[in-house]
Write an enzyme that holds these catalytic residues in place. Structure first.
Site, mmCIF file in Angstrom:
data_model
loop_
_atom_site.group_PDB
_atom_site.id
_atom_site.type_symbol
_atom_site.label_atom_id
_atom_site.label_comp_id
_atom_site.label_asym_id
_atom_site.label_seq_id
_atom_site.Cartn_x
_atom_site.Cartn_y
_atom_site.Cartn_z
ATOM 1 N N TRP A 30 -18.460 9.201 -23.010
ATOM 2 C CA TRP A 30 -19.077 9.534 -21.733
ATOM 3 C C TRP A 30 -20.429 10.197 -21.979
ATOM 4 C CZ3 TRP A 30 -16.251 7.024 -18.503
ATOM 5 C CH2 TRP A 30 -14.861 7.008 -18.599
ATOM 6 N N TRP B 54 2.082 1.530 -3.535
ATOM 7 C CA TRP B 54 1.103 2.095 -4.470
ATOM 8 C C TRP B 54 1.098 3.614 -4.376
ATOM 9 C CZ3 TRP B 54 -1.366 0.517 -8.611
ATOM 10 C CH2 TRP B 54 -2.420 1.289 -9.114
ATOM 11 N N TRP C 228 -14.847 9.982 -15.503
ATOM 12 C CA TRP C 228 -14.171 9.781 -14.223
ATOM 13 C C TRP C 228 -13.771 11.092 -13.560
ATOM 14 C CZ3 TRP C 228 -9.300 11.786 -13.757
ATOM 15 C CH2 TRP C 228 -8.573 12.011 -14.929
ATOM 16 N N ASN D 70 -11.654 1.663 1.186
ATOM 17 C CA ASN D 70 -11.106 1.540 -0.163
ATOM 18 C C ASN D 70 -11.892 0.573 -1.045
ATOM 19 O OD1 ASN D 70 -8.905 2.138 -2.111
ATOM 20 N ND2 ASN D 70 -8.534 -0.055 -1.919
ATOM 21 N N GLU E 117 0.835 -1.202 0.000
ATOM 22 C CA GLU E 117 0.000 0.000 0.000
ATOM 23 C C GLU E 117 0.869 1.251 0.000
ATOM 24 O OE1 GLU E 117 -3.339 0.118 -0.307
ATOM 25 O OE2 GLU E 117 -3.215 -2.047 -0.573
ATOM 26 N N TRP F 203 -8.776 6.968 -9.620
ATOM 27 C CA TRP F 203 -9.955 7.124 -10.483
ATOM 28 C C TRP F 203 -9.646 6.632 -11.904
ATOM 29 C CZ3 TRP F 203 -15.009 7.888 -9.969
ATOM 30 C CH2 TRP F 203 -15.475 8.266 -8.710
#
Length: 462
Positions: free
Chosen positions: A304, A276, A358, A340, A273, A381
């Site tokens: 979209w 990331w 997004w 999360n 984590e 995202w």
């Protein structure tokens, strides 16, 4: 005696603060925070982050006062404010810890040059990332686009340095400071922060306590527990890391020291984590417009749909009729944070079921999350959308019913955040029994999934 202005940014701590440590070693220190909401390209904080910043600065000011120091607060364009503070204090040096967004780097470089021309000693330090973004590259010298090889490359580098302690002594002159309340970082008319106040305790001391509690009470079973939204299975360090109340070096060291008691798998997942977070910052460093432009340019052609405002508000405020999405969005609105696993489901629902760009979701999270991070937020995202680096495969669409049944089987998380469902028999699919006061589903999951898959497939074949 030498006097250094330490310009704080996203590093609101005394321990393991390299700029502060180096300044204290050379002589007197003035610690300054500049609220810069006007410089071009620097993204203004969202509402929840402004709330956190207020309390974080309050906590830092109190810690400095215990040591006989004042936190100097100024507002305005840093390009003008920092040299002004240095001149007022008759300093001979200005130190800071590095930032990695393009606008921030550009501002820092310009200041380093102008201050240097003015005769000041200027130094910057690595403080908030374990690995500098330009240091971890592929064999051909290009940035990594996939997390796993990136993290392997990081782990093959020399271990991160040991964290520094709080400087043994801090002293320096007092200069004019603005009143924190005058910045109006806290919400008013209305005050919507009651849930934030009852959930969080910003500041360096709270960050250290949270890390120690996590390693003592929560790390065992972390690999599984972190997936369960009704379980206190995560560290919740993200807002503390975002504002630099704790450094990744401190987390790395303490987590490593815990390796004798925690299961190796749990520690490995937790360290990933941190990895990331490093990966997201590398992405932002190499693509500064990560929050506004598709990392994969082929997604510029994605169809979209223009969102209907009423439907968008149903998502924002937890009225979609799908309990996992609604529970997560209500948790976000109340606490400034969302689990999360639920973040991924809520993002997937907006993007792939509602077919909304997004960037609309990224902006909402930026405004409502206390841990809204300039790198993590857009990178995550884009990961969900499929437009980012190391992105989720286009066909991965999180079914909110399947997700809640798998990760919140008894519905504890759903019932906690959706009072209308506390007596429901089928809490995962309440429309099957018709719960009074709870909205019907906003859309058909299967039909919207098929529409998204068709659009993604068309994009791949274009």
């Amino acid at each position: 005696m030498a006097l250094t202005v330490v310009w704080l940014r996203d590093d609101l701590r005394l321990a393991d603060n390299p700029a502060l440590h180096a300044a204290a070693e050379r002589g007197e220190v003035v610690v300054c925070y500049v609220l810069d909401e006007v410089s071009e390209g620097i993204r203004p904080l969202g509402g929840a982050s402004r709330w956190w910043l207020h309390h974080s600065l309050t906590a830092l000011g109190a810690s400095l006062k215990e040591r006989g120091m004042e936190l100097i607060l100024r507002s305005g364009p840093a390009q003008a404010v920092v040299p002004r503070v240095a001149a007022e204090c008759e300093a001979d040096a200005v130190f800071w810890n590095r930032r990695y967004g393009l606008a921030e780097r550009t501002q820092d470089a310009a200041l380093k040059a102008s201050l240097g021309d003015g005769g000041y000693a200027v130094r910057s330090f690595q403080a908030n990332l374990l690995f500098e973004p330009w240091e971890v590259t592929t064999g051909s010298g290009t940035p990594y686009k996939v997390f796993s090889p990136f993290w392997r490359a990081c782990r093959n580098r020399p271990a991160p340095r040991a964290p520094l302690g709080v400087p043994g002594s801090l002293n320096g002159p007092v200069t004019e400071s603005e009143d924190l309340a005058s910045w109006r970082l806290l919400p008013y008319a209305p005050d919507w922060a009651a849930g934030l106040r009852e959930t969080w305790d910003p500041g360096e001391h709270a960050a250290q306590s949270r890390l120690q509690h996590f390693l003592a009470e929560t790390i065992d079973g972390y690999a599984r527990a972190r997936e369960l939204p009704d379980t206190e299975g995560t560290s919740r360090l993200s807002p503390h890391l975002r504002f630099g109340e704790i450094s990744p070096f401190q987390v790395w060291q303490l987590a490593g020291a815990d390796s004798g008691t925690a299961a190796a798998g749990d520690l490995t997942v937790f360290m990933q984590e941190l990895g990331w977070r490093e990966f997201c910052w590398q992405l932002l460093y190499h693509q500064p417009d990560l929050a506004t432009a598709n990392y994969r340019p082929e997604f510029n052609a994605f169809p979209w749909q223009q969102p209907v405002e009423e439907e968008l508000d149903a998502w924002r405020y937890g009225r979609t009729g799908f309990p996992l999405i609604d529970a997560g969005m209500r948790q976000l609105w109340h606490t400034g944070w969302m689990h999360n696993r639920v973040r991924m489901a809520a993002g997937s629902f907006l993007i792939k079921n509602m077919m909304v760009d997004w960037r609309v979701g990224e902006q909402w999270f930026w405004d409502t999350l206390v841990d809204a991070d300039p790198a993590n937020n857009p990178a995550n995202w884009q990961w969900v959308a499929g437009s980012g680096a190391d992105a989720a495969p286009y066909f991965r669409i999180f079914n909110p019913v399947t997700q809640s049944k798998k990760f919140d089987a008894d519905g504890g998380y759903l019932r906690r955040w959706i009072p209308e469902l506390r007596s429901a028999g089928n809490v995962h699919e309440p429309w099957k029994e018709g719960v009074s006061g709870y909205p019907a589903p906003l859309l058909d999951l299967k039909a919207s999934r098929d529409q998204a898959l068709s659009a993604y497939q068309d994009l791949r074949q274009a």
